[in-house]
Design a protein around this motif. Structure first.
Motif, PDB file in Angstrom:
ATOM      1  N   ARG A 643       0.632  -1.341   0.166  1.00 55.01           N
ATOM      2  CA  ARG A 643       0.138   0.236   0.112  1.00 55.01           C
ATOM      3  C   ARG A 643       0.866   1.223  -0.016  1.00 55.01           C
ATOM      4  O   ARG A 643       0.485   2.310  -0.614  1.00 55.01           O
ATOM      5  CB  ARG A 643      -0.971  -0.047   1.370  1.00 55.01           C
ATOM      6  CG  ARG A 643      -1.459   1.031   1.290  1.00 55.01           C
ATOM      7  CD  ARG A 643      -2.894   1.019   2.221  1.00 55.01           C
ATOM      8  NE  ARG A 643      -3.760   2.010   3.217  1.00 55.01           N
ATOM      9  CZ  ARG A 643      -2.889   3.644   3.570  1.00 55.01           C
ATOM     10  NH1 ARG A 643      -1.993   3.034   4.407  1.00 55.01           N
ATOM     11  NH2 ARG A 643      -3.471   4.581   3.781  1.00 55.01           N
ATOM     12  N   HIS A 802      -7.089   0.480   0.242  1.00 53.36           N
ATOM     13  CA  HIS A 802      -6.016  -0.371  -0.952  1.00 53.36           C
ATOM     14  C   HIS A 802      -6.455   0.116  -2.429  1.00 53.36           C
ATOM     15  O   HIS A 802      -7.431   0.671  -2.938  1.00 53.36           O
ATOM     16  CB  HIS A 802      -5.786  -1.184  -0.399  1.00 53.36           C
ATOM     17  CG  HIS A 802      -5.748  -1.981   0.220  1.00 53.36           C
ATOM     18  ND1 HIS A 802      -5.880  -3.405   0.966  1.00 53.36           N
ATOM     19  CD2 HIS A 802      -4.974  -1.743   1.307  1.00 53.36           C
ATOM     20  CE1 HIS A 802      -5.548  -3.282   2.170  1.00 53.36           C
ATOM     21  NE2 HIS A 802      -4.661  -2.372   1.987  1.00 53.36           N
ATOM     22  N   PHE A 909      -4.751  -6.781   2.521  1.00 53.67           N
ATOM     23  CA  PHE A 909      -4.587  -6.702   1.830  1.00 53.67           C
ATOM     24  C   PHE A 909      -4.267  -7.927   0.838  1.00 53.67           C
ATOM     25  O   PHE A 909      -4.641  -7.903  -0.062  1.00 53.67           O
ATOM     26  CB  PHE A 909      -3.190  -6.136   0.889  1.00 53.67           C
ATOM     27  CG  PHE A 909      -2.482  -5.993   0.425  1.00 53.67           C
ATOM     28  CD1 PHE A 909      -3.443  -4.979  -0.342  1.00 53.67           C
ATOM     29  CD2 PHE A 909      -1.396  -6.465  -0.388  1.00 53.67           C
ATOM     30  CE1 PHE A 909      -3.080  -4.764  -1.957  1.00 53.67           C
ATOM     31  CE2 PHE A 909      -1.219  -6.545  -2.105  1.00 53.67           C
ATOM     32  CZ  PHE A 909      -2.113  -5.670  -2.576  1.00 53.67           C
ATOM     33  N   CYS A 979     -11.871  -1.343  -4.016  1.00 57.79           N
ATOM     34  CA  CYS A 979      -9.680  -1.135  -4.534  1.00 57.79           C
ATOM     35  C   CYS A 979      -9.591  -0.574  -6.021  1.00 57.79           C
ATOM     36  O   CYS A 979      -8.743  -0.754  -6.466  1.00 57.79           O
ATOM     37  CB  CYS A 979      -9.300  -2.087  -4.292  1.00 57.79           C
ATOM     38  SG  CYS A 979      -9.623  -3.404  -3.085  1.00 57.79           S
TER      39      CYS A 979
END
Length: 997
Positions: A643, A802, A909, A979
């Motif tokens: 990230r 993200h 993630f 995302c």
């Protein structure tokens, strides 16, 4: 006498070397056996060993030490007392080989820790019973190391001295185990032990060896009954170590370590602890070359490296591995010219072809005066560098040497000849009149081009219409920088940025707009050159004409870009001579200062401390962000580093100049440094927390925003930020929390049944975010964390999650097999590590009865150097692959992804990433709540305290193709929704703009 020298003691098809009875070695080791056999009427040594020898503590072969095995392993000793085993070797053959070290010079657990790829699955599939079997069969020959105290490189040196005592059939290790004492003690086989020094320091040991109690000095040191009374070599003192590091004493008293040196070798050396009063290991570790040698496994610790250097035994090898010494420039210049002369015969026989069909891509303008060899070398380098259409325009400015025959070496060139030396400037202007290509390249005849220099410059100019000229990284013949872009000071003088420095410095290797680049290599738009009239004739015959041209390009509203991928080696003053050049430079400096005074008055004053401020052109300077992280956020590190890397990429795409500053010192490879970040990002690799205050002071007023990743970094830096606030942007930094840890900490305490904290949740939250009072904004990754930040009293809070693009791998359900975990394991006990321990110990065994044995569990991703993976590798279903470059192939061949996280915060993630590759997954309900995905349509979830439910979900997904397709499609849609890179960039842009307003 014995036709079968080795008798297998195992029924395996291929018996490990350690399992065979070696009759010849046995009789040499125990010569009294011959008399005993005669007295007892035994038929042979093998029968004697089985009936008598093993009960007397005899070893069956050189690879197993019976006496040591009994003493080293308490459970074996107790089993012998209870007569469960006839010998330690019988125990080892039956079960001990799985977990126990068999010999004082081979450490089975440490071997498996050192090489985590040696999983039980790998060993079984390749026919090895354990790590020792692997080491003896192929490991040693592939430079695997089985013990700290045995280095095959050093043993090879001993073998060269005593070749008759070493047998290539059994290798260095096996040969050494059978050496007579006078040979074994003649030299080192490890940087951790010096037998010559040891026997001199402790002469009584020699007597014990002679009496047959020990086979060598090393045998004595590793097996004697009073290990804390002996030092292994001159660079370590047991007494000093215990006094200097009293924290290790309880561990020594409880028997966790054999002695202080055992602790030092296993942990202390890596921690930089002082081994002796006059040995500064921490200072030695701070050297880049030392860290590189250790990282590349040339030495297994900085202490071994230090000993190698101090003993003098390693002079040749150390010299070869040492940092490259400075090359005297007078010698490198001679070599450069000699190399140029060496190619002349070839070019006469095989001329260079610069014939152009149609419109050329670039017109090369080169003025030459004598120095035929240099010219030939430059042209050969040019032609080899780029195969496209090059219009070569050569101006022979009155040469007297063989340059008049240059046409015999070059075909298709435009050659302009003059009877007298018309000078560089006029020659270039005359050549410009002949240019037909849209781009013109000023190129010296005393250069060599590094790979793809022309191509990179062309791409830069073709890609951005606002660029008027591109210059490159000029390296002098001594491999030091001439310039990484150039600065024009206020007084008109110029400075090649980072002159005399290493060309591989990260500060020399990011793209930026500059005041000017030297015309040893300068590619410019031809139309722009003609509009400006080329070089100003007032600078004839040469010098400052290129600086003046660059200033006029800038005044025309065009950019000048320094591109470090355009690399040129330059014989500075090779075409003119330094003495005359310096006189011309002084004269034309005055002309330049007079003609461009309106430009110069806005430049930085001439001082080296202003180089950072002056290295970018002031008008085109972008707003600057200092991005602070634990370490350089490489994508392979996983966790929040991906990230952070994305944030840096997006900041760059938004037009900001980003400097990345790691708080913790870490060595990185060039591939990591220059392959994982945008080309305009500046990476700081020679600074860390200890030098942060100096760094900020050196760059006072340079940054428009400071972005700090992770709350603990803000806590570390807060005193320095308070002290240095006058050097920083007035608004204060941004804190990107990455995760608010209080909920994760409390969940970990609950899961592991640890003592409860004495303060409330809100008090813990207040403590965690107290340092954020210094910041103008707090960033969280979820709306839930944002509410927690506000609950802690932080008012200005924004959410930045993200970014991911769905890129599903194509393999269908039926072509996929096995279960995957892909995530970083930085430390033992961290969420990912804990989740894998739980899955391997509690979930995988439940799958044994429902999934075929060939279905394995793959663990992939970054593994910290201090993480012991043997807790996983001993399971027969586990395969460990470590970090991977492009994970697409990994995701494409697996059927199910698991994320068995029991405590965590923020956004997982790895769940988003697995979904983006189209791999359906089973996660804990904790992670399901964090991502907010629907059970049964986007993900399968089970409680982290219910291994049966988790195993059932894995089995269901592994077998049900329709469910698999449903989850795949649902998760891909969820990634696209949650995302979005566009949304991510928009959110980031809003945050940065609001903080810079």
């Amino acid at each position: 006498m014995f036709e079968n020298a080795e008798v297998p003691l195992s029924e395996e098809p291929r018996t490990p070397r350690w399992s065979r009875f070696d009759a010849q070695w046995y009789l040499l080791r125990y010569p009294e056996v011959r008399d005993w056999m005669r007295e007892e009427g035994q038929e042979g040594p093998y029968a004697f060993y089985q009936q008598t020898g093993q009960r007397y503590g005899h070893s069956p072969n050189r690879y197993f030490d019976e006496v040591w095995y009994r003493e080293a392993h308490k459970d074996v000793r107790q089993g012998l007392i209870r007569e469960e085993w006839a010998s330690g070797f019988e125990h080892y053959i039956a079960t001990g080989y799985k977990t126990h070290a068999p010999h004082w010079l081979f450490d089975e657990p440490a071997y498996r820790r050192r090489y985590p790829e040696l999983t039980q699955r790998f060993l079984t599939e390749n026919g090895f019973l354990n790590g020792y079997d692997h080491f003896l069969e192929i490991g040693e020959s592939h430079y695997y190391r089985g013990h700290h105290f045995f280095d095959d490189e050093l043993c090879r040196d001993l073998a060269l001295t005593f070749p008759d005592h070493f047998d290539s059939r059994i290798g260095l290790f096996g040969s050494w185990l059978g050496l007579p004492a006078h040979v074994a003690d003649a030299g080192r086989v490890s940087w951790y032990f010096d037998p010559v020094w040891y026997l001199t320091r402790y002469p009584g040991v020699r007597q014990e060896i002679a009496a047959g109690h020990y086979s060598s000095a090393l045998h004595h040191y590793l097996t004697n009954e009073t290990p804390r009374l002996f030092d292994p070599q001159e660079f370590f003192s047991e007494q000093f170590y215990a006094t200097a590091h009293p924290d290790i004493l309880p561990s020594l008293e409880h028997g966790f370590f054999r002695n202080g040196y055992d602790h030092f070798v296993r942990y202390g050396a890596q921690e930089g602890r002082i081994p002796q009063a006059d040995v500064d290991l921490a200072a030695h570790m701070s050297q880049t070359q030392v860290r590189n040698d250790v990282r590349n496994r040339l030495y297994d610790s900085a202490f071994a490296h230090l000993v190698a250097g101090r003993t003098g035994l390693e002079e040749g090898r150390m010299a070869a591995l040492a940092a490259v010494p400075a090359i005297p420039e007078e010698q490198s210049r001679i070599l450069f010219e000699r190399e140029a002369e060496a190619i002349l015969p070839s070019l006469v026989r095989h001329p260079l072809d610069f014939t152009v069909h149609g419109v050329p891509e670039v017109s090369v303008l080169m003025v030459v005066y004598d120095r035929i060899a240099l010219t030939a070398q430059a042209l050969a380098s040019l032609r080899a560098n780029y195969g496209g259409g090059i219009q070569l325009i050569l101006v022979d400015s009155g040469s007297h040497d063989q340059t008049r025959h240059i046409g015999r070496m070059v075909r298709g060139a435009t050659i302009l000849r003059y009877r007298h030396n018309i000078g560089y400037l006029q020659g270039c202007n005359l050549a410009l009149e002949k240019a037909e290509a849209p781009l013109a390249l000023y190129l010296n005849n005393d250069v060599r081009l590094y790979p793809d220099a022309i191509l990179h410059a062309l791409k830069r100019l073709h890609g951005e219409p606002g660029i008027g000229a591109v210059g490159g990284k000029l390296i002098r013949t001594n491999m030091r920088l001439q310039e990484a872009g150039s600065i024009i000071w206020r007084d008109g003088a110029t400075y090649g940025y980072l002159r005399e420095d290493d060309p591989n410095l990260t500060s020399a290797n990011f793209v930026r707009d500059v005041d000017y680049c030297s015309a040893a290599f300068l590619m410019v738009r031809t139309a722009l050159l003609r509009r400006l009239g080329g070089y100003d004739p007032r600078y004839m015959p040469a010098y400052f004409e290129d600086a003046d041209l660059c200033v006029r390009i800038l005044k025309a509203g065009m950019r000048i870009v320094y591109d470090p991928s355009v690399v040129i080696e330059h014989l500075e003053f090779g075409s003119s001579g330094a003495a005359g050049s310096h006189a011309l430079i002084r004269g034309n400096l005055k002309t330049f200062a007079r003609l461009q005074q309106d430009f110069l008055r806005h430049q930085q004053p001439a001082h080296i401390r202003n180089a950072v401020l002056g290295r970018e052109h002031r008008v085109s300077q972008r707003r600057k962000i200092l991005f602070i992280e634990d370490r350089l956020p490489l994508r392979r590190l996983g966790s929040g580093y991906v990230r952070s890397n994305d944030i840096i990429r997006e900041m760059t795409a938004l037009g900001y100049q980003v400097t990345v500053f790691p708080v913790l010192a870490r060595d990185q490879t060039s591939i990591d440094l220059f392959g994982d970040f945008p080309e305009t990002v500046e990476l700081i690799v020679d600074r860390n927390f200890s030098s942060f205050a100096d760094f900020i002071q050196e760059r006072v007023g340079y940054y428009d925003l400071v972005w700090i990743g992770r709350t603990h970094n803000l806590e570390r830096l807060l005193p320095l930020l308070n002290e240095s606030s006058r050097y920083l942007p007035a608004g204060g930094p941004v804190l990107d929390t990455e995760v608010i840890a209080t909920p994760r900490t409390l969940e970990r305490i609950r899961i592991l049944d640890l003592p409860a904290p004495e303060i409330s949740f809100d008090e813990m939250l207040q403590q965690e975010l107290d340092c954020a009072r210094f910041c103008q904004k707090v960033i969280t990754v979820t709306a839930h964390d944002a509410e927690l930040a506000r609950r802690a009293g932080r008012v200005s809070v924004s959410v930045l999650g993200h970014e991911l693009n769905p890129q599903p791998t194509p393999a269908p359900f039926e072509n996929r097999h096995n279960i995957l975990f892909f995530g970083a394991i930085h430390d033992e006990g961290a969420p990912n590590h804990d989740s894998l321990v739980w899955f391997v110990e509690s979930v995988l065994p439940l799958l044994d009865s429902v999934l075929p044995p060939e279905v394995h569990f793959t663990i992939a991703g970054f593994v910290g150097p201090n993480v012991d993976m043997t807790v996983f590798s001993t399971n027969s279903r586990v395969e460990i692959v470590g970090p991977v470059g492009d994970p697409r192939e990994l995701f494409d061949r697996h059927r199910v992804f698991v994320a068995p996280t029991r405590f965590a915060g923020g956004i997982p993630f790895k769940v988003h990433e697995a979904a983006s590759y189209g791999l359906p997954q089973v996660v804990t309900t904790l992670l399901q709540e964090q991502v907010g995905w629907a059970e049964g349509s986007e993900v399968l979830a089970a409680p982290a305290d219910d291994p049966q439910a988790f195993a059932a979900a894995v089995e269901r997904l592994y077998r049900d193709g329709e469910l698999w397709k449903t989850l795949r499609n649902g998760a891909l849609a969820a990634v696209e929704r949650d995302c979005s890179p566009a949304d991510f960039r928009q959110a980031l842009s809003g945050i940065v703009q609001s903080c810079m307003a």
